[in-house]
Design an enzyme around this catalytic site. Structure first.
Site, PDB file in Angstrom:
ATOM      1  N   ASN A  28      -5.590  -7.366  10.129  1.00  0.00           N
ATOM      2  CA  ASN A  28      -4.789  -6.867  11.248  1.00  0.00           C
ATOM      3  C   ASN A  28      -4.854  -5.342  11.198  1.00  0.00           C
ATOM      4  OD1 ASN A  28      -2.832  -6.156  13.074  1.00  0.00           O
ATOM      5  ND2 ASN A  28      -1.106  -6.964  11.890  1.00  0.00           N
TER       6      ASN A  28
ATOM      7  N   LYS B 275      -3.701  -3.228  13.261  1.00  0.00           N
ATOM      8  CA  LYS B 275      -2.504  -2.564  13.826  1.00  0.00           C
ATOM      9  C   LYS B 275      -2.938  -1.399  14.714  1.00  0.00           C
ATOM     10  CE  LYS B 275       0.107  -4.272   9.929  1.00  0.00           C
ATOM     11  NZ  LYS B 275       1.256  -4.154   9.031  1.00  0.00           N
TER      12      LYS B 275
ATOM     13  N   HIS C  91       3.911 -11.104  15.429  1.00  0.00           N
ATOM     14  CA  HIS C  91       3.953 -10.276  14.215  1.00  0.00           C
ATOM     15  C   HIS C  91       5.339  -9.633  14.083  1.00  0.00           C
ATOM     16  CE1 HIS C  91       3.173  -7.078  11.340  1.00  0.00           C
ATOM     17  NE2 HIS C  91       2.140  -7.809  10.943  1.00  0.00           N
TER      18      HIS C  91
ATOM     19  N   GLU D 278       6.279  -6.782  13.287  1.00  0.00           N
ATOM     20  CA  GLU D 278       6.426  -5.451  13.889  1.00  0.00           C
ATOM     21  C   GLU D 278       6.676  -5.563  15.392  1.00  0.00           C
ATOM     22  OE1 GLU D 278       2.852  -3.748  12.248  1.00  0.00           O
ATOM     23  OE2 GLU D 278       3.782  -3.816  10.268  1.00  0.00           O
TER      24      GLU D 278
ATOM     25  N   GLU E 177       4.485 -14.162   6.528  1.00  0.00           N
ATOM     26  CA  GLU E 177       4.521 -12.770   6.086  1.00  0.00           C
ATOM     27  C   GLU E 177       5.960 -12.339   5.823  1.00  0.00           C
ATOM     28  OE1 GLU E 177       0.830 -10.461   7.457  1.00  0.00           O
ATOM     29  OE2 GLU E 177       2.189 -10.503   9.155  1.00  0.00           O
TER      30      GLU E 177
ATOM     31  N   GLY F 201       3.351  -3.889   3.994  1.00  0.00           N
ATOM     32  CA  GLY F 201       3.141  -2.448   3.895  1.00  0.00           C
ATOM     33  C   GLY F 201       3.872  -1.791   2.732  1.00  0.00           C
TER      34      GLY F 201
ATOM     35  N   SER G  37       1.050  -7.093   1.772  1.00  0.00           N
ATOM     36  CA  SER G  37       0.493  -6.349   0.641  1.00  0.00           C
ATOM     37  C   SER G  37      -0.582  -7.111  -0.134  1.00  0.00           C
ATOM     38  CB  SER G  37       1.613  -5.877  -0.305  1.00  0.00           C
ATOM     39  OG  SER G  37       2.447  -4.958   0.366  1.00  0.00           O
TER      40      SER G  37
HETATM   41  P1  PGA Z   1      -0.042  -5.245   4.788  1.00  0.00           P
HETATM   42  O1  PGA Z   1       0.249  -5.813   6.279  1.00  0.00           O
HETATM   43  O2  PGA Z   1      -1.202  -6.013   4.251  1.00  0.00           O
HETATM   44  O3  PGA Z   1      -0.342  -3.784   4.997  1.00  0.00           O
HETATM   45  O4  PGA Z   1       1.202  -5.465   3.997  1.00  0.00           O
HETATM   46  C1  PGA Z   1       0.174  -7.170   6.554  1.00  0.00           C
HETATM   47  C2  PGA Z   1       0.498  -7.419   8.002  1.00  0.00           C
HETATM   48  O5  PGA Z   1       1.414  -6.781   8.537  1.00  0.00           O
HETATM   49  O6  PGA Z   1      -0.132  -8.276   8.653  1.00  0.00           O
END
Ligand code: PGA
Length: 262
Positions: free
Chosen positions: A27, A29, A108, A110, A180, A186, A222
């Protein structure tokens, strides 16, 4: 006799899972210009297995052919459920279809937290996308408070129940779920393998109850080139959804390597 059959079934199922390469999904983003995306693909080199990338719209549109050429499944990180109309800033499914996308990311955390995306909207998006013949990767996850207070099971079950409401049997093969935990996204610290095993076992049971199927269930939060092998060997983990580590071709490649099963 019955017992023998059961043993055989278990052995075959285990063998099937051992041989199934994990899904590796990136992803991106709001990262990766067209130029950076192209450089990434060149550095990544040839890939095999089930590799997916969700780039931002502009990079998606320009590099669609490059992804296709390399056998990478690609799709947007978001979309609107209406076909067209006065929805400034939105992208519709016919526009996405034109790019030859296969799998669409939806829900997602976010999008849920920064853009107030609700389960009702997510449900409409899933229905619209499936109707158009796309497959979807639905993201679910609990926050830290919900994890610590023990509410996580309820939270995750409700997300699945609401988001998958109205799912028809013939569309079930087009669904994938990414678990997730919000507190692991993150942060550089993934959930522990114990937490992942426990949560995936729970989610597999809920999914089987809701759909009667063994829906692919990815872990995200992560994931990196160092922890992917351990997380990938947890029972119930069918792949990864990766943010930060999917932006570095050498890291992404290592994760693809440890995800191969044959
Ligand atoms: P990350 O993000 O691997 O940077 O933790 C995962 C995601 O938001 O899909």
């Amino acid at each position: 006799m019955e017992q023998k059959n059961l043993d055989q079934i278990i052995r075959e199922t285990v063998a099937r899972y051992m041989n199934r390469s994990l899904i590796v999904a990136g992803n991106w983003k709001m990262n990766m210009t067209v130029r950076e995306g192209m450089e990434f693909l060149e550095k990544l080199g040839p890939v095999d297995g089930k590799v997916m990338i969700f780039p931002p719209y502009t990079t998606l549109a320009v590099l669609a052919g490059e992804f296709r050429k390399r056998g990478i499944i690609y799709g947007p990180q978001n979309f609107h459920y209406k076909e067209s109309g006065a929805y400034t800033g939105e992208i519709s499914l016919p526009m996405i279809k034109e790019l030859g996308c296969d799998c669409l990311l939806v829900g997602h955390s976010e999008r849920r937290s920064y853009y107030n995306e609700t389960d009702e909207e997510i449900q409409k998006k899933i229905q619209a996308a499936l109707k158009e013949g796309f497959s979807v990767m639905l993201c679910i996850g609990e926050n830290l408070e919900e994890r610590k207070s023990g509410q996580w099971k309820n939270v995750l079950r409700k997300q699945l129940e609401k988001d998958l409401e109205g799912l028809s049997t013939d569309r079930i093969p087009y669904i994938q779920i990414a678990y997730e935990p919000i507190w692991a996204i993150g942060t550089g610290v993934s959930a522990s393998t114990e937490e992942i095993i426990e949560t995936h076992r729970y989610l597999k049971a809920v999914l089987s109850e809701l759909t009667g199927s063994d829906i692919p269930l990815l872990y995200g939060g992560s994931v990196n080139e160092k922890n992917a092998a351990d997380i990938g060997s947890c029972p119930g983990v069918d792949g990864f959804l990766i943010g930060g580590a999917s932006l570095k071709p050498e890291k992404f490649r290592k994760i693809i390597e440890v995800s191969k099963r044959e």
